[in-house]
Scaffold this motif. Sequence first.
Motif, mmCIF file in Angstrom:
data_model
loop_
_atom_site.group_PDB
_atom_site.id
_atom_site.type_symbol
_atom_site.label_atom_id
_atom_site.label_comp_id
_atom_site.label_asym_id
_atom_site.label_seq_id
_atom_site.Cartn_x
_atom_site.Cartn_y
_atom_site.Cartn_z
ATOM 1 N N SER A 9 0.819 -1.211 0.000
ATOM 2 C CA SER A 9 0.000 0.000 0.000
ATOM 3 C C SER A 9 0.850 1.257 0.000
ATOM 4 O O SER A 9 0.393 2.326 -0.374
ATOM 5 C CB SER A 9 -0.917 0.010 1.227
ATOM 6 O OG SER A 9 -0.144 -0.024 2.422
ATOM 7 N N HIS A 40 -7.938 3.017 -0.009
ATOM 8 C CA HIS A 40 -8.515 1.697 -0.247
ATOM 9 C C HIS A 40 -9.874 1.788 -0.935
ATOM 10 O O HIS A 40 -10.255 0.888 -1.687
ATOM 11 C CB HIS A 40 -8.637 0.941 1.073
ATOM 12 C CG HIS A 40 -7.325 0.743 1.763
ATOM 13 N ND1 HIS A 40 -6.236 0.176 1.137
ATOM 14 C CD2 HIS A 40 -6.909 1.050 3.021
ATOM 15 C CE1 HIS A 40 -5.222 0.133 1.982
ATOM 16 N NE2 HIS A 40 -5.604 0.657 3.128
ATOM 17 N N ARG A 62 -5.313 -5.740 -2.365
ATOM 18 C CA ARG A 62 -6.157 -4.987 -1.423
ATOM 19 C C ARG A 62 -6.149 -5.657 -0.061
ATOM 20 O O ARG A 62 -6.054 -4.986 0.976
ATOM 21 C CB ARG A 62 -7.581 -4.905 -1.981
ATOM 22 C CG ARG A 62 -8.601 -4.346 -0.993
ATOM 23 C CD ARG A 62 -8.336 -2.876 -0.702
ATOM 24 N NE ARG A 62 -9.383 -2.321 0.116
ATOM 25 C CZ ARG A 62 -9.390 -2.317 1.452
ATOM 26 N NH1 ARG A 62 -8.397 -2.885 2.111
ATOM 27 N NH2 ARG A 62 -10.381 -1.767 2.126
ATOM 28 N N SER A 66 -4.604 -4.185 3.630
ATOM 29 C CA SER A 66 -5.608 -3.876 4.642
ATOM 30 C C SER A 66 -4.944 -3.483 5.953
ATOM 31 O O SER A 66 -3.921 -4.053 6.341
ATOM 32 C CB SER A 66 -6.515 -5.087 4.879
ATOM 33 O OG SER A 66 -7.212 -5.412 3.705
#
Length: 267
Positions: A9, A40, A62, A66
């Motif tokens: 991320s 997100h 994804r 998280s």
Amino acid sequence: MEQRDLIPSSMGAAEYTARIVDFEPHDWWRIEAASFRDDHGLRDHLVRAAPRAIALRLRSERREASPVVDRILVVPRLAAIIGSLTLPIVWGLPLLFGALVRRDELDTLELFGVVAAVSAVLGLWWLLTELRGERAGSKDRVAQLVRFVPTVLGVLGLVIVLWLAPPEDGSGVWGWAMVADLLVSGGVLALTYRRATRPAHVDEHRAALLARVERLPEPRRAAMLADRAAAIDLLEQTGAIDAADARRARGSRLGELGHTMAPVTDR
């Protein structure tokens, strides 16, 4: 499609592009996903709008991206799913079997009602999840049948019990919990079936993605565009794309890079 490492991320579009060895069309989608660094919600919209082949990969990324809290919540969510599937079997089938074999009021009718009430609450959680969802597949329908069938049989057993020997102690009121469980499970099954048989509307997902992009603060949107532009420059400099493709990519709106350079063909 070649397997690629998951995009953390924290990795932006330019950084991801620098790690590409053999560029392929689906990488346009992953570059756009990387430009939505730490957002997100945007990544989720992009997944729904992307070709199925790359959407599976983006979903994996994804999950990897998280937050820790989301990962911790996987355990109670999993418990809720398991409970939603197993509790109707716990009360439904024994109730029907008991009604057919004993042909009198079951001493455990109240207990079955309590279990059915818990099952209905968990089913309501699943119903809300389905209402927020986008797509469902054949596996989802099978799961809901596993929930729906014993619920129907349990309510049938309840009807037999009330018909042959209506309870005198008021425990029959728990039958409403069983009926509620039936209504919830039927609603979830109907939603799942309708969503699984409805064709995907790529344009709807695309419009939702662009609408969310438009709501971004201007500095945030400008930073994403700059990151994406740096990735395109790098692709052109390394010869992965030619000047014409570079111009076309730079001219696409934020959120439209994948649709512009690698349109959806497998939905």
